[in-house]
Design a protein around this motif. Structure first.
Motif, PDB file in Angstrom:
ATOM      1  N   GLY A 146       0.886  -1.249  -0.029  1.00 64.56           N
ATOM      2  CA  GLY A 146       0.088  -0.013   0.056  1.00 64.56           C
ATOM      3  C   GLY A 146       0.717   1.212   0.053  1.00 64.56           C
ATOM      4  N   ILE A 147       0.213   2.434  -0.123  1.00 61.82           N
ATOM      5  CA  ILE A 147       0.763   3.724   0.021  1.00 61.82           C
ATOM      6  C   ILE A 147       0.721   4.227   1.450  1.00 61.82           C
ATOM      7  N   PRO A 148       1.935   4.791   1.859  1.00 65.67           N
ATOM      8  CA  PRO A 148       2.138   5.325   3.249  1.00 65.67           C
ATOM      9  C   PRO A 148       1.271   6.364   3.418  1.00 65.67           C
ATOM     10  N   GLY A 149       0.587   6.619   4.612  1.00 63.04           N
ATOM     11  CA  GLY A 149      -0.306   7.664   4.630  1.00 63.04           C
ATOM     12  C   GLY A 149      -1.790   7.087   4.408  1.00 63.04           C
ATOM     13  N   ARG A 150      -1.931   5.982   3.832  1.00 57.42           N
ATOM     14  CA  ARG A 150      -3.298   5.280   3.539  1.00 57.42           C
ATOM     15  C   ARG A 150      -3.443   3.977   4.254  1.00 57.42           C
ATOM     16  N   GLU A 151      -4.441   3.255   4.297  1.00 55.86           N
ATOM     17  CA  GLU A 151      -4.843   1.919   5.144  1.00 55.86           C
ATOM     18  C   GLU A 151      -3.971   1.035   4.076  1.00 55.86           C
ATOM     19  N   PRO A 152      -3.433   0.058   4.742  1.00 49.14           N
ATOM     20  CA  PRO A 152      -2.522  -0.977   3.851  1.00 49.14           C
ATOM     21  C   PRO A 152      -3.624  -1.535   2.931  1.00 49.14           C
ATOM     22  N   LEU A 153      -3.110  -2.347   1.870  1.00 44.13           N
ATOM     23  CA  LEU A 153      -3.663  -2.733   0.848  1.00 44.13           C
ATOM     24  C   LEU A 153      -3.567  -4.166   0.709  1.00 44.13           C
ATOM     25  N   VAL A 154      -4.826  -4.909   1.001  1.00 42.42           N
ATOM     26  CA  VAL A 154      -5.069  -6.379   1.106  1.00 42.42           C
ATOM     27  C   VAL A 154      -4.709  -6.569  -0.539  1.00 42.42           C
ATOM     28  N   PRO A 155      -3.879  -7.641  -0.665  1.00 41.33           N
ATOM     29  CA  PRO A 155      -3.612  -8.366  -2.121  1.00 41.33           C
ATOM     30  C   PRO A 155      -4.794  -9.036  -2.871  1.00 41.33           C
ATOM     31  N   PRO A 156      -4.497  -9.070  -4.196  1.00 38.48           N
ATOM     32  CA  PRO A 156      -5.696  -9.871  -4.848  1.00 38.48           C
ATOM     33  C   PRO A 156      -5.905 -11.245  -4.401  1.00 38.48           C
ATOM     34  N   GLY A 157      -6.883 -11.811  -4.463  1.00 38.47           N
ATOM     35  CA  GLY A 157      -7.053 -13.278  -4.345  1.00 38.47           C
ATOM     36  C   GLY A 157      -7.914 -13.299  -2.738  1.00 38.47           C
ATOM     37  N   ARG A 158      -9.337 -13.751  -2.969  1.00 37.71           N
ATOM     38  CA  ARG A 158     -10.111 -13.667  -1.848  1.00 37.71           C
ATOM     39  C   ARG A 158      -9.818 -14.796  -0.597  1.00 37.71           C
ATOM     40  N   ASN A 159      -8.825 -15.795  -1.140  1.00 36.23           N
ATOM     41  CA  ASN A 159      -8.582 -16.602  -0.118  1.00 36.23           C
ATOM     42  C   ASN A 159      -6.867 -17.007  -0.394  1.00 36.23           C
ATOM     43  N   LEU A 160      -6.230 -16.128  -0.948  1.00 32.79           N
ATOM     44  CA  LEU A 160      -4.876 -16.055  -1.216  1.00 32.79           C
ATOM     45  C   LEU A 160      -3.927 -16.810   0.063  1.00 32.79           C
ATOM     46  N   LYS A 627      -4.342   3.063  17.477  1.00 31.63           N
ATOM     47  CA  LYS A 627      -3.388   4.131  18.212  1.00 31.63           C
ATOM     48  C   LYS A 627      -1.833   3.977  17.811  1.00 31.63           C
ATOM     49  N   GLY A 628      -1.412   4.859  17.621  1.00 30.84           N
ATOM     50  CA  GLY A 628       0.317   4.832  17.058  1.00 30.84           C
ATOM     51  C   GLY A 628       0.381   5.227  15.738  1.00 30.84           C
ATOM     52  N   ASP A 629       1.771   5.280  15.198  1.00 37.55           N
ATOM     53  CA  ASP A 629       2.184   5.619  13.821  1.00 37.55           C
ATOM     54  C   ASP A 629       2.028   4.665  13.051  1.00 37.55           C
ATOM     55  N   ASP A 630       1.151   4.405  11.843  1.00 40.17           N
ATOM     56  CA  ASP A 630       1.133   3.598  10.921  1.00 40.17           C
ATOM     57  C   ASP A 630       0.617   2.078  11.592  1.00 40.17           C
ATOM     58  N   ALA A 631      -0.291   2.347  12.504  1.00 32.78           N
ATOM     59  CA  ALA A 631      -0.853   1.079  13.377  1.00 32.78           C
ATOM     60  C   ALA A 631      -2.373   0.864  12.974  1.00 32.78           C
ATOM     61  N   TRP A 632      -2.682  -0.374  12.437  1.00 33.08           N
ATOM     62  CA  TRP A 632      -3.872  -0.608  11.937  1.00 33.08           C
ATOM     63  C   TRP A 632      -4.352  -1.965  12.426  1.00 33.08           C
ATOM     64  N   VAL A 633      -5.534  -2.330  12.358  1.00 31.19           N
ATOM     65  CA  VAL A 633      -6.205  -3.535  12.688  1.00 31.19           C
ATOM     66  C   VAL A 633      -7.153  -4.313  11.767  1.00 31.19           C
TER      67      VAL A 633
END
Length: 773
Positions: A146-160, A627-633
């Motif tokens: 993904g692109i910094p500053g945006r949410e991470p990007l889940v790769p293609p493939g629903r069940n990869l 909470k935090g820098d570039d922290a996602w769930v």
């Protein structure tokens, strides 16, 4: 391709009972395509259900007939006649208790049981729930997408993550079965989907590609500018192309193609690091490509020996001359099954839907291995392994003890395929030469992290295969070997005298595996194929983008499909070794990395053909800031029950507000404790220190005598009752064991070895160290 009647499927006669019902039905599909007889079983109280079958499950099960176990006696008889049982009951569930795997193991000690669960069964995390985004988060893959500053990007493939984990699970099951045939003892494998996905999709402490420029994958993060320089994607007149300039030779070809511009004539551009950090060079290449079509750039790039591939959509890739000629897909009618897309609630389809399905991802002896091409009459069930049974074992608890593998593999696919054999007990001999060193080596006098990860448990012999004397020595090694691994461009192994047609005349029992970007035949067979180029040509890169930023491709910091292609190659080799016990002869396997990748999109391809509507989320799903820098769930709410569980944790607050007040790990723990699938987006540095991986002994630290610092490497491969942790053999310097192996395996005396070293036929570590740098 050979005629169907000439084809002997390597797993023919192997009987598998399959209790899986979801995406891990992919394990059975892999085994079935190699010839195993798969019996999906409906067992009351365990997995019997009247629910509609998800599309991906229907594709995995095509050509198979479900068997209902009517009573305990019937079920006991089925188990007694089986070689492998695959089950996926939820830990601590009523279904797990009803199945009683431990009781099955006691009653059937020769049975190989593959027990699949999201987080394994011997850990306090065993009741946690996984989904595709959760697995991507907890493997650390999302931290690099993904692109910094945006949410991470889940790769293609629903069940990869499940599909790549399935390849690892299949390798484990067949390796243990092969050992069972010489020991009589089965095993109970505790297979964690999370571990399989972490090791097989994009491992943070595994081998990385040559464009990492010395930066270990474990230290790489989302960096949009660096990604564009690493494997640049260039806009052109009718779309985009991807260009790789990894070697000095490739850069010199690009320089000529550009017209030898004076501003880039400085020899500093011979340096990979200089090229990967030059914004000016990228801009010049962009201006050069802007008025040309993708087809023109591909043709001109190949002519100048510059690896170049058009960024194709999936539809374009499937219509391409190469995929069509290779015959990867065949239309199949999925009978007697009520289809419903796994994420759709109201779009049910009737029976008899016709969809394209992959016709296997391995070629065996020149024949595409698939249930669609298997002879109707299977071989007899395998009983014993007389060839391997005669080998001396070290009794170290490893299933492939006694096997010898000659490893000519390079970069990621090559390193991983051989490493799997070494980790499971085989004697792996890497044949190499400093004139064309493995691209992972870098400095020949030291060992990098990525080389240590990919070449542990191997010995190195330096042989010059370009000359007749060197080939003659390699052929003497083949006489006592079981497997030869290569992943060159088609034609290179034959030029070196190491192709199956040559080697089977020396050793009829030899198994040869070749892995290449696009396969041994077809219009693209001779293309230079790095993973990023394969992803571009196979339609994967085009899908690895944000929905609202379709030209912002985000697949640069990944090594997919290299690691999973290595597992497919290892699986094919093990299957051929099992067939050798039945026939006495070896065989050849070919793996096209592009086809492995496209097969992972089979459900999406079928859904497009069936014109299924887009999924409309009725519940919260996605990646939420913590909470935090570039922290996602990552959170997935699958149904109303999950939604109710979610509300017991967060109340009536919007989920994004709630996660923002918690650390990613804290939010994950609270949600998982309520039964809601959630995963903190781990960075690579976090992975070895997370309690789950510590409990599972997933990593170990080693200090290599020729390394610059201690390395964290993967540890446990198979977790089972009988299989030991991998040996501690460290990756060798080039030619480090040349003298030892020349004496042990070739029977040469010291004087003979000295003569061959002086003539340049053999190469020792001392010679390599003495070369000017």
């Amino acid at each position: 391709m050979q005629h169907q009647n000439d084809y002997d499927p390597p797993l023919s006669g192997v009987r598998v009972l399959d209790l899986t019902t979801g995406p891990m039905t992919a394990v059975g599909r892999l085994l079935a395509d190699l010839g195993a007889h798969i019996s999906p079983v409906a067992l009351q109280g365990v997995n019997a259900s009247d629910d509609p079958v998800p599309l991906d499950t229907a594709i995995n099960r095509h050509g198979m007939s479900t068997v209902t176990a009517h009573d305990p006696g019937h079920w006991a008889g089925m188990l007694a006649g089986a070689d492998i049982l695959i089950e996926e009951t939820a830990p601590d569930s009523a279904a797990e208790a009803a199945l009683d795997v431990r009781g099955i193991r006691t009653a059937n000690p020769a049975l190989v049981i593959l027990s699949v669960s999201d987080f394994g069964r011997d850990t306090r995390f065993r009741n946690w729930q996984a989904t595709t985004p959760v697995l991507h988060a907890l493997t650390s893959q999302l931290s690099r997408s993904g692109i910094p500053g945006r949410e991470p990007l889940v790769p293609p493939g629903r069940n990869l993550p499940y599909q790549v984990a399935a390849a690892q699970a299949a390798v484990f099951a067949v390796s243990v079965l092969l050992d069972r045939l010489r020991t009589g003892e089965g095993d109970l494998i505790d297979f964690s989907v999370l571990e399989g996905a972490m090791q097989t999709l994009d491992p943070p402490y595994g081998t990385a590609g040559t464009a990492s420029a010395g930066v270990a994958l474990s230290a790489q993060k989302r960096n949009w500018a660096a990604e564009q320089l690493r494997y640049p994607i260039i806009a052109c007149r009718d779309g985009h192309v991807r260009i790789c300039l990894l070697s000095k030779r490739q850069w010199q070809g690009m320089f000529e193609w550009l017209g030898r511009p004076a501003e880039f004539a400085d020899p500093k551009y011979d340096s990979l690091r200089e090229r990967l950090t030059s914004v000016e060079l990228l801009g010049a290449i962009g201006r050069f490509c802007a008025d040309k079509t993708r087809a023109e750039l591909e043709e001109q790039g190949q002519r100048h020996r510059v690896p170049t591939a058009a960024v194709l959509s999936l539809a374009e890739a499937l219509r391409s001359e190469h995929v069509t000629e290779r015959g990867l897909f065949r239309n199949v009618e999925l009978r007697d099954v009520e289809l419903r897309d796994v994420e759709l609630r109201d779009a049910e389809l009737g029976t008899g839907a016709t969809v394209p399905v992959p016709v296997g991802v391995v070629e065996i002896d020149g024949h595409r291995a698939s249930t669609l091409t298997c002879p109707a009459t299977p071989a007899a069930r395998p009983v014993r392994a007389s060839i391997l049974g005669a080998r001396t074992r070290r009794d170290e608890g490893l299933p492939l003890e006694g096997l010898r593998v000659l490893d000519l593999g390079v970069i990621v696919v090559g390193s991983d395929t051989g490493r799997l054999f070494g980790d499971l007990g085989a004697d792996v001999v890497k044949i190499e030469n400093s004139a064309f060193p493995d691209g992972l080596r870098g400095n020949l006098a030291s060992i990098s992290h990525t080389y240590a990860a990919g070449h542990r448990n191997k010995r190195s012999i330096g042989i010059d295969l370009r000359i007749a004397e060197g080939q003659a020595l390699a052929h003497r090694l083949v006489e006592s070997a079981d497997v030869v691994l290569t992943n060159f461009k088609p034609g290179v192994a034959a030029a070196l005298g190491m192709d199956h047609a040559t080697l089977r005349r020396i050793n009829p029992g030899i198994v040869v595996v070749d892995s290449s970007a696009f396969g041994p035949t077809g219009p693209w067979a001779d293309r230079l194929g790095y993973g990023p180029l394969v992803r571009a040509a196979a339609g994967f890169t085009d899908r690895w983008a944000y929905p609202v930023s379709r030209d912002a491709f985000c697949d640069a910091v990944t090594v997919y499909p290299d690691h999973v292609a290595a597992r497919i190659g290892a699986l094919a080799a093990l299957a051929l070794l099992l067939r050798r016990e039945r026939t006495g002869t070896g065989g050849a396997a070919s793996v096209a990395q592009s086809e492995v990748m496209i097969s992972h999109l089979a459900a999406e391809i079928a859904a497009d053909v069936l014109d299924l509507p887009e999924h409309r989320h009725e519940h919260p799903w996605g990646l939420f800031p913590a909470k935090g820098d570039d922290a996602w769930v990552a959170v997935t709410v699958r149904d109303d029950a999950d939604d109710r569980a979610l509300r017991t944790v967060i109340g009536d607050r919007p989920l994004a507000q709630w996660t923002a007040d918690h650390s990613a790990g804290g939010a994950m723990d609270l949600l998982q404790s309520a039964g809601v699938p959630a995963g903190a987006v781990l960075h690579a540095a976090d992975v070895p220190h997370w309690a789950y991986y510590i409990e599972r002994r997933a990593f170990r630290e080693e200090l290599h005598p020729h390394g610059r610092e201690p390395y964290i490497l993967e540890n446990v491969q198979i977790r089972s009752e009988r299989i030991a942790d991998p040996p501690l053999g460290q990756a060798p310097l080039l030619g480090e064991q040349t003298r030892e192996l020349a004496a042990e395996l070739l029977g040469l005396g010291a004087a003979e070895i000295d003569e061959l070293v002086a003539a340049g036929v053999l190469e020792t570590v001392a010679q390599v160290a003495a070369q000017p740098r």
